[in-house]
Design a protein around this motif. Structure first.
Motif, PDB file in Angstrom:
ATOM      1  N   CYS A 109      33.729  15.191 -52.682  1.00 44.96           N
ATOM      2  CA  CYS A 109      33.611  14.325 -53.781  1.00 44.96           C
ATOM      3  C   CYS A 109      33.069  14.897 -55.008  1.00 44.96           C
ATOM      4  CB  CYS A 109      32.971  13.148 -53.162  1.00 44.96           C
ATOM      5  SG  CYS A 109      31.000  13.357 -52.714  1.00 44.96           S
ATOM      6  N   LYS A 110      33.119  14.167 -56.057  1.00 50.15           N
ATOM      7  CA  LYS A 110      32.409  14.365 -57.392  1.00 50.15           C
ATOM      8  C   LYS A 110      31.356  13.377 -57.526  1.00 50.15           C
ATOM      9  CE  LYS A 110      35.377  17.439 -58.265  1.00 50.15           C
ATOM     10  NZ  LYS A 110      34.988  18.899 -58.363  1.00 50.15           N
ATOM     11  N   ILE A 111      30.182  13.727 -58.214  1.00 53.46           N
ATOM     12  CA  ILE A 111      29.348  12.686 -58.691  1.00 53.46           C
ATOM     13  C   ILE A 111      28.589  13.305 -60.248  1.00 53.46           C
ATOM     14  CG2 ILE A 111      28.404  12.587 -56.470  1.00 53.46           C
ATOM     15  CD1 ILE A 111      25.973  14.274 -57.175  1.00 53.46           C
ATOM     16  N   ASP A 112      27.953  12.375 -60.769  1.00 54.33           N
ATOM     17  CA  ASP A 112      27.304  13.015 -62.022  1.00 54.33           C
ATOM     18  C   ASP A 112      26.266  13.961 -61.672  1.00 54.33           C
ATOM     19  OD1 ASP A 112      28.843  10.750 -63.175  1.00 54.33           O
ATOM     20  OD2 ASP A 112      27.024   9.500 -63.247  1.00 54.33           O
ATOM     21  N   ARG A 113      26.086  15.093 -62.518  1.00 54.11           N
ATOM     22  CA  ARG A 113      25.189  16.005 -62.241  1.00 54.11           C
ATOM     23  C   ARG A 113      23.735  15.752 -62.199  1.00 54.11           C
ATOM     24  NH1 ARG A 113      25.489  21.988 -61.323  1.00 54.11           N
ATOM     25  NH2 ARG A 113      23.569  22.540 -61.753  1.00 54.11           N
ATOM     26  N   GLU A 114      23.568  14.655 -63.177  1.00 60.10           N
ATOM     27  CA  GLU A 114      22.024  14.196 -62.677  1.00 60.10           C
ATOM     28  C   GLU A 114      21.651  13.363 -61.797  1.00 60.10           C
ATOM     29  OE1 GLU A 114      19.123  11.321 -65.735  1.00 60.10           O
ATOM     30  OE2 GLU A 114      20.533  12.691 -66.621  1.00 60.10           O
ATOM     31  N   LEU A 115      20.691  13.529 -60.899  1.00 63.99           N
ATOM     32  CA  LEU A 115      20.535  12.636 -59.773  1.00 63.99           C
ATOM     33  C   LEU A 115      19.457  11.709 -60.056  1.00 63.99           C
ATOM     34  CD1 LEU A 115      20.090  15.671 -57.280  1.00 63.99           C
ATOM     35  CD2 LEU A 115      22.350  14.422 -57.628  1.00 63.99           C
ATOM     36  N   GLY A 116      19.387  10.533 -59.364  1.00 62.63           N
ATOM     37  CA  GLY A 116      18.655   9.624 -59.460  1.00 62.63           C
ATOM     38  C   GLY A 116      17.363   9.650 -58.691  1.00 62.63           C
ATOM     39  N   GLU A 117      17.027   8.355 -58.038  1.00 66.74           N
ATOM     40  CA  GLU A 117      15.894   8.276 -56.986  1.00 66.74           C
ATOM     41  C   GLU A 117      16.605   8.434 -55.662  1.00 66.74           C
ATOM     42  OE1 GLU A 117      12.512   6.886 -57.514  1.00 66.74           O
ATOM     43  OE2 GLU A 117      12.700   7.382 -59.567  1.00 66.74           O
ATOM     44  N   THR A 118      15.567   9.012 -54.725  1.00 66.54           N
ATOM     45  CA  THR A 118      15.948   9.352 -53.224  1.00 66.54           C
ATOM     46  C   THR A 118      15.314   8.152 -52.453  1.00 66.54           C
ATOM     47  OG1 THR A 118      14.186  10.682 -53.047  1.00 66.54           O
ATOM     48  CG2 THR A 118      16.274  11.781 -53.470  1.00 66.54           C
ATOM     49  N   ASN A 119      15.865   8.077 -51.366  1.00 67.22           N
ATOM     50  CA  ASN A 119      15.085   7.023 -50.445  1.00 67.22           C
ATOM     51  C   ASN A 119      15.001   7.713 -49.001  1.00 67.22           C
ATOM     52  OD1 ASN A 119      14.285   4.816 -49.259  1.00 67.22           O
ATOM     53  ND2 ASN A 119      16.224   3.762 -49.259  1.00 67.22           N
ATOM     54  N   TYR A 120      14.249   8.481 -48.855  1.00 71.45           N
ATOM     55  CA  TYR A 120      14.250   9.619 -47.610  1.00 71.45           C
ATOM     56  C   TYR A 120      13.558   8.502 -46.459  1.00 71.45           C
ATOM     57  CZ  TYR A 120      15.350  13.706 -50.288  1.00 71.45           C
ATOM     58  OH  TYR A 120      15.699  14.393 -50.968  1.00 71.45           O
ATOM     59  N   GLU A 121      13.975   8.940 -45.467  1.00 69.77           N
ATOM     60  CA  GLU A 121      13.342   8.061 -43.945  1.00 69.77           C
ATOM     61  C   GLU A 121      11.925   9.137 -44.038  1.00 69.77           C
ATOM     62  OE1 GLU A 121      15.723   7.549 -40.528  1.00 69.77           O
ATOM     63  OE2 GLU A 121      17.536   7.730 -41.997  1.00 69.77           O
ATOM     64  N   ASP A 122      11.129   8.468 -43.196  1.00 62.34           N
ATOM     65  CA  ASP A 122       9.776   9.244 -43.027  1.00 62.34           C
ATOM     66  C   ASP A 122       9.767  10.562 -42.536  1.00 62.34           C
ATOM     67  OD1 ASP A 122       8.410   6.970 -43.758  1.00 62.34           O
ATOM     68  OD2 ASP A 122       7.873   6.105 -41.842  1.00 62.34           O
ATOM     69  N   TYR A 123      10.814  10.912 -41.275  1.00 63.72           N
ATOM     70  CA  TYR A 123      10.828  12.242 -40.873  1.00 63.72           C
ATOM     71  C   TYR A 123      11.375  13.061 -41.956  1.00 63.72           C
ATOM     72  CZ  TYR A 123      16.060  12.194 -40.296  1.00 63.72           C
ATOM     73  OH  TYR A 123      17.193  11.783 -40.465  1.00 63.72           O
ATOM     74  N   GLU A 124      12.291  12.711 -42.733  1.00 65.82           N
ATOM     75  CA  GLU A 124      12.731  13.475 -43.845  1.00 65.82           C
ATOM     76  C   GLU A 124      11.504  14.007 -44.872  1.00 65.82           C
ATOM     77  OE1 GLU A 124      17.281  11.974 -44.182  1.00 65.82           O
ATOM     78  OE2 GLU A 124      15.913  10.956 -45.070  1.00 65.82           O
ATOM     79  N   ILE A 125      10.656  13.039 -45.249  1.00 62.89           N
ATOM     80  CA  ILE A 125       9.621  13.223 -46.226  1.00 62.89           C
ATOM     81  C   ILE A 125       8.710  14.393 -45.378  1.00 62.89           C
ATOM     82  CG2 ILE A 125       7.432  12.115 -47.215  1.00 62.89           C
ATOM     83  CD1 ILE A 125       9.259   9.528 -47.455  1.00 62.89           C
ATOM     84  N   LYS A 126       8.315  14.087 -44.011  1.00 54.33           N
ATOM     85  CA  LYS A 126       7.315  14.762 -43.360  1.00 54.33           C
ATOM     86  C   LYS A 126       7.869  16.325 -42.992  1.00 54.33           C
ATOM     87  CE  LYS A 126       5.259  11.238 -40.600  1.00 54.33           C
ATOM     88  NZ  LYS A 126       5.377  10.539 -39.427  1.00 54.33           N
ATOM     89  N   ASN A 127       9.419  16.412 -43.249  1.00 52.77           N
ATOM     90  CA  ASN A 127       9.991  17.792 -42.784  1.00 52.77           C
ATOM     91  C   ASN A 127       9.963  18.598 -44.413  1.00 52.77           C
ATOM     92  OD1 ASN A 127      10.477  17.462 -40.344  1.00 52.77           O
ATOM     93  ND2 ASN A 127      12.447  16.892 -40.424  1.00 52.77           N
ATOM     94  N   GLY A 128       9.700  17.613 -45.599  1.00 47.49           N
ATOM     95  CA  GLY A 128       9.944  18.392 -46.912  1.00 47.49           C
ATOM     96  C   GLY A 128      11.183  18.549 -47.499  1.00 47.49           C
ATOM     97  N   MET A 129      11.798  17.521 -47.313  1.00 47.92           N
ATOM     98  CA  MET A 129      13.444  17.713 -47.719  1.00 47.92           C
ATOM     99  C   MET A 129      13.268  17.433 -49.289  1.00 47.92           C
ATOM    100  SD  MET A 129      16.645  15.404 -46.326  1.00 47.92           S
ATOM    101  CE  MET A 129      16.794  16.314 -44.614  1.00 47.92           C
ATOM    102  N   LYS A 130      14.221  18.008 -49.826  1.00 46.93           N
ATOM    103  CA  LYS A 130      14.459  17.462 -51.513  1.00 46.93           C
ATOM    104  C   LYS A 130      15.995  18.108 -51.649  1.00 46.93           C
ATOM    105  CE  LYS A 130      12.397  22.020 -53.052  1.00 46.93           C
ATOM    106  NZ  LYS A 130      11.644  22.524 -53.980  1.00 46.93           N
TER     107      LYS A 130
END
Length: 172
Positions: A109-130
């Protein structure tokens, strides 16, 4: 959608008499020149394609869009096209099954290059996802180093690196 590959985890000698849990996932392939939108996960020291499990009854493309928005903050998602299916059989560590059969439905797919706010789940935050835009060849080299040398690698890195090689060959 074309079948890309099926893998069986080396710890699984056979699937006979096994209780198999099926998990459908949708993954988003977003490229811009030689850059690809990926998720870096500190815990596993790897780069992965955005995506994840579908909710019960959720449409495949709607799930891909939801995961892409949640994990990367992507905006203006459009031009969605099927890329392929990657199947995996892995050990499952919950009491309800012995093996997970994960089917990853991959879309470009295509998207705008500039990214907005993320909505990570708790385990994704703990795993250091970005979310990061990364040169695809650098991401492949990084993941191959992690496969070769890191004790931290997760079970998905082989799938992700295979997909990155295929994307580089077919789309870059």
């Amino acid at each position: 959608m074309r079948h890309l590959k099926t893998t069986v985890h080396p710890d699984l000698q056979h699937l006979d008499d096994k209780i198999i849990f099926k998990r459908n996932t949708a993954r988003a392939i977003v490229v811009d020149g030689e850059d690809i939108l990926l998720l870096y996960t500190e815990r596993y020291h790897d780069y992965t394609i955005p995506g994840g499990g579908l909710d019960d009854g959720e449409d495949m493309i709607a799930g891909m869009v939801r995961e892409l928005e949640e994990e990367t903050g992507a905006k203006n998602i459009h031009g969605i096209k099927p890329f392929g299916i990657f199947e995996e059989f892995r050990p499952w560590y919950k009491d309800d099954a012995d093996v997970m059969h994960m089917i990853s439905y991959c879309y470009t797919c295509k998207i705008d290059r500039e990214l907005g706010e993320t909505n990570y789940e708790d385990y994704e935050i703990k795993n250091g996802m970005k979310a990061v835009w990364m040169n695809i060849h650098e991401a492949i080299a990084h993941n191959e180093q992690t496969i070769a040398k890191s004790e931290k690698k997760g079970m998905s890195i082989e799938r992700e690196t295979y997909l990155l090689h295929l994307i580089a060959k077919e789309m870059i």
